[in-house]
Structure formats: C-alpha cells, structure tokens
Motif scaffolding. Sequence first.
Motif, mmCIF file in Angstrom:
data_model
loop_
_atom_site.group_PDB
_atom_site.id
_atom_site.type_symbol
_atom_site.label_atom_id
_atom_site.label_comp_id
_atom_site.label_asym_id
_atom_site.label_seq_id
_atom_site.Cartn_x
_atom_site.Cartn_y
_atom_site.Cartn_z
ATOM 1 N N ARG A 1 45.987 -80.526 35.655
ATOM 2 C CA ARG A 1 47.104 -81.239 35.021
ATOM 3 C C ARG A 1 46.601 -82.226 33.977
ATOM 4 O O ARG A 1 47.219 -82.385 32.908
ATOM 5 C CB ARG A 1 47.938 -81.956 36.083
ATOM 6 C CG ARG A 1 48.730 -81.014 36.975
ATOM 7 C CD ARG A 1 49.406 -81.752 38.123
ATOM 8 N NE ARG A 1 50.473 -82.629 37.666
ATOM 9 C CZ ARG A 1 51.743 -82.262 37.521
ATOM 10 N NH1 ARG A 1 52.096 -81.017 37.808
ATOM 11 N NH2 ARG A 1 52.651 -83.114 37.114
ATOM 12 N N ASP B 1 50.752 -80.757 44.352
ATOM 13 C CA ASP B 1 51.233 -80.010 43.184
ATOM 14 C C ASP B 1 52.190 -78.905 43.646
ATOM 15 O O ASP B 1 51.773 -77.841 44.095
ATOM 16 C CB ASP B 1 50.042 -79.400 42.428
ATOM 17 C CG ASP B 1 50.458 -78.786 41.097
ATOM 18 O OD1 ASP B 1 51.673 -78.678 40.845
ATOM 19 O OD2 ASP B 1 49.567 -78.417 40.309
ATOM 20 N N THR C 1 52.329 -70.736 37.315
ATOM 21 C CA THR C 1 52.284 -72.051 37.927
ATOM 22 C C THR C 1 53.582 -72.760 37.602
ATOM 23 O O THR C 1 53.747 -73.336 36.522
ATOM 24 C CB THR C 1 51.081 -72.850 37.392
ATOM 25 O OG1 THR C 1 49.904 -72.079 37.590
ATOM 26 C CG2 THR C 1 50.943 -74.174 38.098
ATOM 27 N N GLN D 1 45.230 -77.335 45.559
ATOM 28 C CA GLN D 1 46.015 -78.163 44.646
ATOM 29 C C GLN D 1 47.407 -78.426 45.218
ATOM 30 O O GLN D 1 47.966 -79.507 45.040
ATOM 31 C CB GLN D 1 46.113 -77.486 43.279
ATOM 32 C CG GLN D 1 44.782 -77.419 42.541
ATOM 33 C CD GLN D 1 44.919 -76.827 41.155
ATOM 34 O OE1 GLN D 1 45.981 -76.855 40.553
ATOM 35 N NE2 GLN D 1 43.826 -76.279 40.640
ATOM 36 N N LYS D 2 47.954 -77.423 45.921
ATOM 37 C CA LYS D 2 49.269 -77.618 46.542
ATOM 38 C C LYS D 2 49.188 -78.696 47.619
ATOM 39 O O LYS D 2 50.099 -79.517 47.768
ATOM 40 C CB LYS D 2 49.755 -76.294 47.133
ATOM 41 C CG LYS D 2 51.273 -76.204 47.261
ATOM 42 C CD LYS D 2 51.694 -74.797 47.591
ATOM 43 C CE LYS D 2 53.197 -74.622 47.428
ATOM 44 N NZ LYS D 2 53.655 -74.715 46.034
ATOM 45 N N THR E 1 45.628 -83.854 39.328
ATOM 46 C CA THR E 1 44.643 -82.785 39.502
ATOM 47 C C THR E 1 43.902 -82.574 38.187
ATOM 48 O O THR E 1 44.372 -82.963 37.109
ATOM 49 C CB THR E 1 45.323 -81.472 39.909
ATOM 50 O OG1 THR E 1 46.195 -81.047 38.848
ATOM 51 C CG2 THR E 1 46.149 -81.639 41.173
#
Length: 618
Positions: A458, A539, A297, A534-535, A455
């Motif tokens: 995170r 992110d 990641t 999440q992207k 998120t």
Amino acid sequence: MADSSATTPAAPAEQLANLHLDEVTGERISKSELKKRQKQRQKEAEKAAKAAAAPPKAASSKPKNAAGGEEDLNPNQYYEIRTRQVNELLKNPETNPYPHKFQVNYDDSNFVDEFGSLKTGDTLPEKELRIAGRIYNIRTAGSKLIFYDIRTSADTKSIGTRMQVVCQAQLAKEGGVPFEKQHAHLRRGDIIGIVGFPGRTNPKNLKEGEQGELSVFATEVQLLSPCLHMLPSVRYPFADAEQRARMRYLDMLWNDRSRETLWQRSRMVRYIRDFFHERRFIEVETPMMHAIAGGATALPFVTHHNDLDMDMFMRVAPELFLKKMIVGQFGKVFEMGKNFRNEGIDLTHNPEFTSIEFYWAYADVYDLMSITEELVSSLVKELTGSYKTKFTNQHGETYEVNWEAPWRRVEMIPALEEATGEKFPPYDQLHTDETNAFLQKICKKMNVECPPPLTNARMIDKLTGEFIEETCINPTFILEHPQMMSPLAKYHRSKNGLCERFEAFVCKKEIANAYTELNNPFDQRLRFEEQARQKDQGDDEAQLVDESFLNALEYGLPPTGGWGLGIDRLAMFLTDNYSIREVLAFPFLREEKTAHKEKLAAELVGVQPLPEEGIPHK
C-alpha cells in the motif's frame, strides 16, 4: 486482470448538505435561490388568478395545437392537465394515443445525402416517406400551417437525425383524419409518426444565396406516444448534474451530448470486440458469483444463496476462471463484462463497472505492451479520426493527449528513487519488515499520507500515485512492480523480487493492467499465503487462498500473458468526460430522501388496476 490498485478511493464529501429541494423542478439549490423562485411563483399565481377572474376574451385565431397559455404553467400544473387530456383520448378507441404499430419505411440518416440537392421550393410528392420521431419544438403560422422540429432515435449509424416537418392543411390526406384533429393534441415531447414527402421550403424574404430548409412535407401525422411531462426549457432548465443522473432517460432524451457519449461508448465496445475476434480470440462468459473473492486486490460485495444457505461474493474480476480456460486448452480467450467492488464512489470509480480481460497462451508482458499500443491507438484513430485528443479534468485543466505508439515506459522503483532521493532496499527485500520501516520513513519525509493498514504494498502504491502517475499525461507504461504487490504475476526473469507487470496510465489515471501470468503452483501458493498475511494485518482487500485455482495450475498452465482494461475509464478519456457518471447509462446513486412525492398519472385520473389471474383484488 482488472485494476488491482491497492488503494480504496475515498467517498466524496456530501455536497448537497446545504442545498434545498425545489419541489417544482426537482433540483437541489441554495436557500436564497429557492426563496427567489418561490417569490416569483407566488407573483405568477396571483397574476393567473387575476386573469381567471377577468371576463373571457374573444375567440383566438390560433389553432388548438398552439396550446395557448401552457407556457405560463409550472411543470406540476402542466403534468396534471396533460394527464387528464391523454386520459380523455384513451376513452375513445379512434383517438387511442398508444397504437400498437406504425410502419417506418425510411432510413432517416440518409435524408440529407439523398435529398440535399433539392432547390428552394422543390418537392417530390411521388416519394413517400414514413418516419417517426419526437417533437422538440412546435411553431405555427395561422391555423393551417404548423412546423414540428423532430429528432429520430439513435442507432449504430448516428445519434438520431434532426428534421423539420411541415404540415399544411391542403396537403392532408383526403378521407383521413381531419387536419385539425391530427394536430389538436400534439405537444412538445410527443412521439409521432409522419407520412409525407421530401422537399425544401420557400419562405418569404429569403436572402440571396440562402436556401429553404430541407423538410418532410406531411400528408398525415399520427400520435404514437404522448409525453405527459413538460420538456425542459429556458424557464425550467435541466442542467443540474444530480438531477440529470437521477433522471437519466430525460438526460439522454434532452441532451445530445449525453446521447452521443453513450453512442461513442457503444462504438468503442464494438471495435474492441472486433479487434479480438479478428485475432482469433474466443469470447467467453464466466460466473458472476464466486465462493471465494479472487482475481484482484479489492473488497467484494457479499450476497447469499438461500437454497444452499451460503454466502457468495460478487466477482471483483474474472481472472482465475479465464486462466482455468487456458488450462482447459483454450489458447486465446477474452471476456467483457461487469465487475463489482465494495469501495468508495468518486469521479472515476463506480461500484459496478465494465472491464475486458484477455488471456493469451505463449505470450508474455512484452507481447501485451505491443497489443495494447496497437489496440488503443487504432481505436482512438477510428473513433476520432486522429491520434490526438483533448481531455479536461474537474479543475478545468485541459490535456492534449497523443495516443500514437510507441508509448513511454517507466520502471517503478528507479523512478521512486529519483523522486524521493533515497536508495530503496534490494528488490528481493521489498517485502520485509525492515522495508516497511523504511517506507514509513519515506512517506513521512515526502509528506505522503497512506491510510492504514501500512503494508509495504500500500505504501509503495501510494508513493507511485504521488510521484509517477502524476507525470503520466500521454499513455505511459509503469513497469516492474514488486512481487508482493502482484500475487498473480510471474517473477521477473532477471530482477529477483520484481515481477513482469505493467499498468497503463493516461491523464494520470490507470486504464489497463497486465502481466506475464504466474503458472508455478508452488510459487502461487506462497503468494496467496503472503496475501493472507496482509489480510491478517488488516488489509480487507487482500485475496484468499483459492484451492480450486491452485489445483487447476497443477494440471499445467502454459506460459501465458493476461491483460485487463477498464471500459468506463477509457470511454471517459475518449469522450472528454471527467466524471464516470457521464459514460454509464445508469450510474450508481445514493438513495434520494425527500418528503415530497408527486402523484402518478394513474392516480391523478383514478385509473383502477386490471384484475390478474389468481390475484384477487379486495
């Protein structure tokens, strides 16, 4: 299996904003210090001009190599004069200062062991030694006796040997180059070849119980490569961190500690390679440029392939390729190499870094914890002679670290519950929107700022950094991460919603990351899709769906343990350096912007380039 931390380190504040360039030394210093130096140099220039106008003095009895007056020059003046001197030597083939070869026949690392028993005044003229090294200091006693302090080059046995070379006119080889000509052009920093024999000096006024210095008594000295620049000195020191990083070659040359740090790093790398070879792991190489950035990641660097007209990504981790090799019937593989992450630069992060990853068929996370303890503790013992080391951080705090196994183990979510005083949602609900709201409330309660996007992964990672990592001075395993934080790790066999993963921390910093590998292609696709979600939330570090890897999993990946360790980070702790710059031969640096440009040696003496075939010169 490289560092998959969900946070991006912030770039440091610009520390040089209020500093000014000293064009003489290349240092960046305060305005008041710059004015002070300029005033001092003006006085020195006036003094030199007055001396130049004075009538010449009587001839000095000092030998030519004493370089009388050079100590009064600044580095730029020295460079210009020295460049012209060396250029004059180049005009005569007999005085060529850049010979093709000098035959070295002696291992200098054995010098003290082999000849340390010699008594004061003893010499062994029948034992010819041919050694080479760099001059760090020159002392003279009249015109017929010169002492050079030299250091030889580093190799696998040592960082180089300090030796004294004694040059007496009566010892000079008959029929060779005259004594004065051999030494007339030698200066600090020059690389020289020495032919001589071992012995101990016999100085006057030697105190009782003391011995003369073990030395090489030279019969012949040859200049092999002159140093055009003035070496650092008390007057012109070389200690500024930024200058040392930009002129790393001079830093290695001048500072023994810098050279020893890189030497210890080399020993560490060699030990790790041998460790895995002895356990029948095969070292492999996988691509540096990927069509899809995967395996960790992290935000990748983008490059472009001109012939194929396609963007590619510099690898953030070799993980997916190495697992494909396990599918391909390799049972134990490892790779040590560079990874690239387009993230901030700070004391522990460099955009280009070295890691080692291994993949072990039929092993799980618990096997990986055992081999991590075995590898790292035995490595520390080999390099330092003890399991205990000291590490001083940038704030001056010194930690005493005990690397001996077994290491402490901490379960992530229970430890966060204890630190925050809050009961977390069930493990299998940690990925939900409801948990997102809960985590935002916890961050606010505990005064923890998490940079967006907020998120779940995170925020949990940020809380872990604040309340668990800060307790990890001795080596510690942080275990059992939530599944949504680990898209490539296998689910926990008894705790739904968690995965079988650990991160190893020392002195509050991560050094290793490992897990039981996810080998179910159906589950893996769902994990990739969660990363895609999440992207979509913003992110940039989340991974993409890698269809090639999913296809490989469909052929069958055996139960496998995967592991990654940061070579740079571990080297920092084992050499007691809080900055990653110190353990990298050539760290990444911002572009230096300066209006002053020093003339090159060839420009000073008007050397013209030689013509090359097919390249006409106008």
